[in-house]
Write a protein that holds these residues in place. Sequence first.
Motif, mmCIF file in Angstrom:
data_model
loop_
_atom_site.group_PDB
_atom_site.id
_atom_site.type_symbol
_atom_site.label_atom_id
_atom_site.label_comp_id
_atom_site.label_asym_id
_atom_site.label_seq_id
_atom_site.Cartn_x
_atom_site.Cartn_y
_atom_site.Cartn_z
ATOM 1 N N MET A 174 -33.209 -9.048 12.201
ATOM 2 C CA MET A 174 -34.577 -8.663 12.910
ATOM 3 C C MET A 174 -34.730 -8.268 14.231
ATOM 4 O O MET A 174 -35.251 -7.665 14.555
ATOM 5 C CB MET A 174 -35.320 -10.073 12.437
ATOM 6 N N THR A 175 -33.827 -8.925 14.906
ATOM 7 C CA THR A 175 -33.760 -8.812 16.154
ATOM 8 C C THR A 175 -33.249 -7.306 16.659
ATOM 9 O O THR A 175 -33.955 -6.369 17.342
ATOM 10 C CB THR A 175 -32.807 -9.730 17.070
ATOM 11 N N VAL A 176 -32.205 -6.836 15.865
ATOM 12 C CA VAL A 176 -31.933 -5.499 16.204
ATOM 13 C C VAL A 176 -32.970 -4.459 15.806
ATOM 14 O O VAL A 176 -33.153 -3.609 16.501
ATOM 15 C CB VAL A 176 -30.546 -5.345 15.206
ATOM 16 N N ILE A 177 -33.555 -4.816 14.844
ATOM 17 C CA ILE A 177 -34.611 -3.899 14.129
ATOM 18 C C ILE A 177 -35.813 -3.879 14.929
ATOM 19 O O ILE A 177 -36.367 -2.617 15.324
ATOM 20 C CB ILE A 177 -35.206 -4.498 12.853
ATOM 21 N N LEU A 178 -36.225 -5.116 15.605
ATOM 22 C CA LEU A 178 -37.229 -5.114 16.580
ATOM 23 C C LEU A 178 -36.909 -4.270 17.816
ATOM 24 O O LEU A 178 -37.852 -3.530 18.276
ATOM 25 C CB LEU A 178 -37.709 -6.355 16.829
ATOM 26 N N VAL A 179 -35.747 -4.708 18.381
ATOM 27 C CA VAL A 179 -35.390 -3.774 19.457
ATOM 28 C C VAL A 179 -35.241 -2.202 19.294
ATOM 29 O O VAL A 179 -35.815 -1.457 20.176
ATOM 30 C CB VAL A 179 -34.082 -4.307 20.091
ATOM 31 N N ALA A 180 -34.801 -1.767 18.207
ATOM 32 C CA ALA A 180 -34.617 -0.663 18.039
ATOM 33 C C ALA A 180 -36.132 -0.033 17.847
ATOM 34 O O ALA A 180 -36.303 0.991 18.367
ATOM 35 C CB ALA A 180 -33.981 -0.452 16.469
ATOM 36 N N SER A 181 -37.118 -0.684 17.344
ATOM 37 C CA SER A 181 -38.343 -0.258 17.255
ATOM 38 C C SER A 181 -39.009 -0.150 18.594
ATOM 39 O O SER A 181 -39.926 1.023 18.798
ATOM 40 C CB SER A 181 -39.460 -0.967 16.310
ATOM 41 N N SER A 182 -38.668 -0.645 19.448
ATOM 42 C CA SER A 182 -39.157 -0.635 20.941
ATOM 43 C C SER A 182 -38.754 0.725 21.336
ATOM 44 O O SER A 182 -39.343 1.290 22.173
ATOM 45 C CB SER A 182 -38.770 -1.779 21.805
ATOM 46 N N ILE A 183 -37.345 1.054 21.183
ATOM 47 C CA ILE A 183 -36.868 2.135 21.631
ATOM 48 C C ILE A 183 -37.242 3.541 21.078
ATOM 49 O O ILE A 183 -37.619 4.145 21.667
ATOM 50 C CB ILE A 183 -35.300 2.011 21.458
ATOM 51 N N TRP A 206 -41.750 10.230 15.531
ATOM 52 C CA TRP A 206 -41.350 8.666 16.134
ATOM 53 C C TRP A 206 -41.950 7.601 16.077
ATOM 54 O O TRP A 206 -41.596 6.684 15.914
ATOM 55 C CB TRP A 206 -40.845 9.268 17.693
ATOM 56 N N VAL A 207 -43.456 7.842 16.094
ATOM 57 C CA VAL A 207 -44.222 6.729 15.713
ATOM 58 C C VAL A 207 -44.086 6.432 14.456
ATOM 59 O O VAL A 207 -44.052 5.117 13.835
ATOM 60 C CB VAL A 207 -45.905 7.162 16.031
ATOM 61 N N MET A 208 -43.779 7.174 13.289
ATOM 62 C CA MET A 208 -43.751 6.851 11.996
ATOM 63 C C MET A 208 -42.126 6.061 11.762
ATOM 64 O O MET A 208 -42.500 5.020 11.284
ATOM 65 C CB MET A 208 -43.685 8.165 11.100
ATOM 66 N N ILE A 209 -41.477 6.591 12.579
ATOM 67 C CA ILE A 209 -40.167 5.700 12.310
ATOM 68 C C ILE A 209 -40.297 4.383 12.968
ATOM 69 O O ILE A 209 -39.847 3.456 12.301
ATOM 70 C CB ILE A 209 -38.939 6.378 13.336
ATOM 71 N N THR A 210 -41.106 4.126 14.074
ATOM 72 C CA THR A 210 -41.250 2.931 14.721
ATOM 73 C C THR A 210 -41.975 2.242 13.613
ATOM 74 O O THR A 210 -41.818 0.868 13.160
ATOM 75 C CB THR A 210 -42.021 3.075 15.916
ATOM 76 N N LEU A 211 -43.229 2.423 12.941
ATOM 77 C CA LEU A 211 -43.895 1.871 11.812
ATOM 78 C C LEU A 211 -43.096 1.687 10.741
ATOM 79 O O LEU A 211 -42.988 0.448 10.495
ATOM 80 C CB LEU A 211 -44.817 3.019 11.307
ATOM 81 N N VAL A 212 -42.011 2.236 10.287
ATOM 82 C CA VAL A 212 -41.279 1.847 9.001
ATOM 83 C C VAL A 212 -40.100 0.846 9.756
ATOM 84 O O VAL A 212 -40.253 -0.547 9.171
ATOM 85 C CB VAL A 212 -40.302 2.879 8.925
ATOM 86 N N LEU A 213 -39.756 0.656 10.771
ATOM 87 C CA LEU A 213 -39.101 -0.319 11.410
ATOM 88 C C LEU A 213 -39.828 -1.610 11.556
ATOM 89 O O LEU A 213 -39.419 -2.764 11.100
ATOM 90 C CB LEU A 213 -38.432 -0.107 12.752
ATOM 91 N N GLY A 214 -41.041 -1.635 11.825
ATOM 92 C CA GLY A 214 -41.875 -2.522 11.951
ATOM 93 C C GLY A 214 -42.009 -3.195 10.425
ATOM 94 O O GLY A 214 -42.172 -4.472 10.364
ATOM 95 N N PHE A 215 -42.322 -2.270 9.678
ATOM 96 C CA PHE A 215 -42.607 -3.116 8.373
ATOM 97 C C PHE A 215 -41.314 -3.585 7.740
ATOM 98 O O PHE A 215 -41.522 -4.715 6.825
ATOM 99 C CB PHE A 215 -43.308 -1.697 7.507
ATOM 100 N N VAL A 216 -40.311 -2.927 7.909
ATOM 101 C CA VAL A 216 -39.035 -3.645 7.562
ATOM 102 C C VAL A 216 -38.894 -4.861 8.111
ATOM 103 O O VAL A 216 -38.492 -6.067 7.407
ATOM 104 C CB VAL A 216 -37.814 -2.877 8.057
ATOM 105 N N PHE A 217 -39.235 -5.154 9.505
ATOM 106 C CA PHE A 217 -39.184 -6.387 10.232
ATOM 107 C C PHE A 217 -40.080 -7.348 9.482
ATOM 108 O O PHE A 217 -39.777 -8.526 8.729
ATOM 109 C CB PHE A 217 -39.770 -6.246 11.532
#
Lengths: 533, 243, 254
Positions: free
Chosen positions: C128-137, C157-168
Amino acid sequence: MSASTTPAWKEWVFTTDHKRIGVMYLVGSMAAFVVAGLMALLIRVEQSSLGPTIFEDPTVVGDNYNTWLYFHGAAMILAFLIPGLTGFFANYFLPLMIGAADVAFPRINAFSVWLFFVAIILALMGFVIPDTPDIMWTGYPPYSVTTSANTAFYVFTVHLLGFSSILGAVNFLITVIYMRAPGMGWNQLNVFVWTTVAAFVIQLIFIPVLASAVTMLLFDKYLGTHFFDAAAGGDVLLYQNLFWFYSHPAVYVIFLPAMGVLIEVVAGMAKNMVFNYKACVYGGIFGITLLSGEVWVHHLYIAGMPDWIRVGQMVSTLLISVPVGLMVMSLWGTLYRSSITYNTAMLYAAACFFLVLIGGLTGIPLAMVSMTVHLSETSFVHAHFHYIMALFSTFAIFAGVYYWFPKMTGKMANEKIGKLGFLINFAGVNITFWPLFIIGLDGMPRRYWDYEMYPQFEPYHQVALYGAILIAIGMAITILNWIGSAIGGEKASDNPWGAQSLEWTDTVSPPGAGNFKHEIKIAADWTPYNYGK
Amino acid sequence: MKGRLLSAFAGMAAMMSSATGWAQDKLPDPAADWDHLWFEILVDLFVIGGIFAVAAAIMLIKYKAKSPDAVGNGPRLTKVQALAWAFIPATIFMADDFFLAAKGWTLWNTYRTVPENAMEIKVTGSMWNWEFEYPDGTTSTYYPDEATEADKGDGLVVPVGRAVVLRMTSTDVIHSFGMANYRVKEDLMPGRITYIWFNPKEVKNSFVTCTEFCGTNHSRMYAPVKAIAPAKFKEWLKKQADA
Amino acid sequence: MSEAAAGHHEHHWEWSWAPMAVVIGVFLILPLGFSTFFVYENVSLTIALCGIGTPILLAGIAKWVAEGLTVKPLVEGLAGVAIPLFIVSEVFIFLGLFASYWTIRLSAGEMWPPEGTPVFDKSIPLIMTVILVASSITYHVAEVKAEAKDLGSFRNWVMITLVLGFVFLGLTIYEYQHLLHMDFGPSTNSYSTAFYTITGFHASHVLVGLCIFIAVLIPAFKGLENHTFTSSAGVYWHFVDVVWFFVASQLYFW
Ligand code: HEA
Ligand code: HEA
Ligand code: CUA
Ligand SMILES: [Cu+2]
């Protein structure tokens, strides 16, 4: 969205203008005051005789009394004083005083006032739902968790008001930092603006802690968590610490703007500059703000905190009198070589000089841990905080409303009725709350509707009831006077007192949309108290 | 002010030396000390309040406007004056605060230092009554709503002349043990034991009241506190143990 | 609002129904919804309240976002400083919760973790940490694209961030389910109390952050992008990310 096509009611109901939002805060907080005041009357009636007075059955009395007292305490502090001072006064006058057209985020401002309104609705719903809340405004667990009453309404009322205040804090701090009129330096701000800034700094930092505390309460009661459950490894005193970590600073959220309003009124009606402005702001206001967060344990003196913490917090609580003293010096000094006009506003202000002494100085023995082991949880505490809140702060609000009445309504308030209301109020509050000092010293406990063990206190409670009836009459006169004068008062000029602050010198009465007729530019030697020489 | 400061230091010194132990023969009496200190505080506060009140009254009368458009003429302070008007009052206020703090601290030590040989009584609070348990296991309670004296119970009965320390806890919510006559109170909490002690120096009837909000019958959660002669106390305890 | 009107705010009374709508929506869903469900256990009333509240809330937010993108504020860019100020108060609410956790934890002493606590799978918080950091990037990249006026990449890129957030969030739910399965619920013991409250509170912040991203994304499809809004959303998201370090280190690894 131009003026000609928008119906007037929409411009009011959906307004994002800071002045109209201010008026909504005033109406809401006065409504809360009246309802909570009526609860106080019921409380006084119930206490006026030994044994049950209003109902026959002691259990019925007990339950009802607790609900009245819960609503009275919570509504007076959270829905009357704090929104009155940081909602109404700050909204209406802060942008005018700093020469801004509005606050930084007008829609968020409207959001805040609506949160405040639904919070009042939620609190009022407490009377009609099953299991009316009875946990007092402090809501201590384990009682608030084990009671069958509805704790959720209390928690959400706090949440709504808290969120409203936090957003207000962000909004106003940004407004003061970025939207002052060109040229206006930090030492040219009205004292009231500074007190509001300090109050909002306190709100921003401390409210979240209260929010976390009541959230844990909610979870403990309805989701079965164990934050405050000693048997399961929780901590009983945790809640009290978190609660007072906010709720002590909260008294300065009341005290500071009340003092600010008072200084504005005195400077304006005594036509004098504020004495030693810098000591007042940088010593008094800053000092109170800094110290306010280190004294909360004085509400837990009898709660079984470690002894050394109680001693440390006794010292810091006593030291609060130093910055408060500096503000007091400035307030007093403002009278020196002044020229006082006695209208209703000034009468209320003059009374405040004495009320703040009684209310503040009685805090001193309470601050001394060895004194408080007797005084705590008695009527003495009641008398202390009613003097500083129900008398001093409330009178400061009334002084402010009378002082700015011509500005807000464009009409002059009726002076004769105003003065009559003042006299009745002043007599009433003192008759009500002096007896509480006396019986408090003799041990009359708080939150008691019955005092079978102390029959000798009955006459004092009776006197207090007569006082409370006087207050009710005085308040009714005052409120009716405002409504009547706003509708049918004499027309007011733009600056009837000849005051020097921007809201008087540069706007019409009442100020229109956008506030100022022309661009404001502040000269280097300008001050809002430019009287004399 | 100098006298004040000196006595503040003297107070602190007295506090420190007193921490080493009480004179065996004479029991301290926090309640009397409380009354004494209260009087001193009253004087202190009346002096401060009096000065400010009189100053306000004089100025409020004296500076009444002479004509409608007269304006005030307050002094413009120089830097030095402004600093002096900040630091001198602040120092005086602070001195008074430390004086009061030292006084308060001294008395606080009396409150928290339980004399040796104190009689220990266990107090249990519950919604809504008090239970007292004596060292020999005897218990006593009080139910104000019962009809006869016998059913009500005796409440807290103690012998005069000996310090009494109460070890207190609660079975449900927070209560508070407040004895106005002995100028002392402290909360009772589930899962914790708190204590207070008092000196019943003379024969007297008084009350303990619950002073922390605990629900519907909070205001009826009280019990008599009877300080009686030691001989009578022995008798009472025996009778109570037999019952 | 026309260009001319924007320069002359002072000529008419400003108004908007959006704030009131949002408040009414929140009021119906939160205090009333919660109370009818948990206090009075009247589920049909809860459904009715939330059913009415949700569209009002969404309409309010949509209107508010639309106005925020089109109406010129009195002074521009202030939201960029307001968000850090708001975050100050967020920090204190987390501090309140952590202080409670520390109190409970420290007073338990050796008795930690309390009875009933299963062994945690520590790989989940790490992922989860890796995913959240990735989403910040990824969100930072999106901001850079927006700066360069490359709206198309910005959206992606916003959509990628959204996907990462939902995975989290999905991982949170997965973990909760796993733990509940092992009889470790909010009321199990003092550790579970703090665990669910703090992780749940953090997850709710993630959810709010994602909602904000959606509010950024939808107008972006219409070619609307407001710099202050975009960067404020980013500051908030980075804050949520930083808080996670505390949540994870205190709750899983201490
Ligand atoms: C606006 C609200 C307000 C304000 C401003 C204050 C101000 C102060 N309060 Fe009060 N207080 C309350 C509202 C307020 N209080 C409430 C609501 C409660 C009860 C809550 C509850 O339990 O429900 C309470 C309870 C309360 C307690 C807990 C009592 C108990 O429950 O056991 C204590 C104890 O220390 C205390 C102390 C003080 C002190 C030291 C000040 C100081 O800030 C006062 C400072 C002012 C002065 C000292 C006077 C002016 C100064 C001078 C003239 C200078 C010279 C003076 C000296 C050198 C002494 N207050
Ligand atoms: C701002 C704060 C504030 C204010 C203004 C007041 C105002 C009053 N308070 Fe109270 N009070 C508190 C804050 C306040 N109080 C708090 C925090 C508590 C502690 C609660 C707790 O223990 O948890 C408390 C507790 C408290 C008690 C303690 C009860 C107990 O512990 O058993 C009592 C008892 O006398 C009391 C009395 C009063 C009275 C008589 C007034 C009067 O001044 C009220 C006067 C007002 C009115 C009477 C309304 C009149 C208006 C009209 C009639 C107008 C109608 C007309 C028109 C619409 C035109 N209050
Ligand atoms: Cu027990 Cu109040
Ligand atoms: Cu306090």
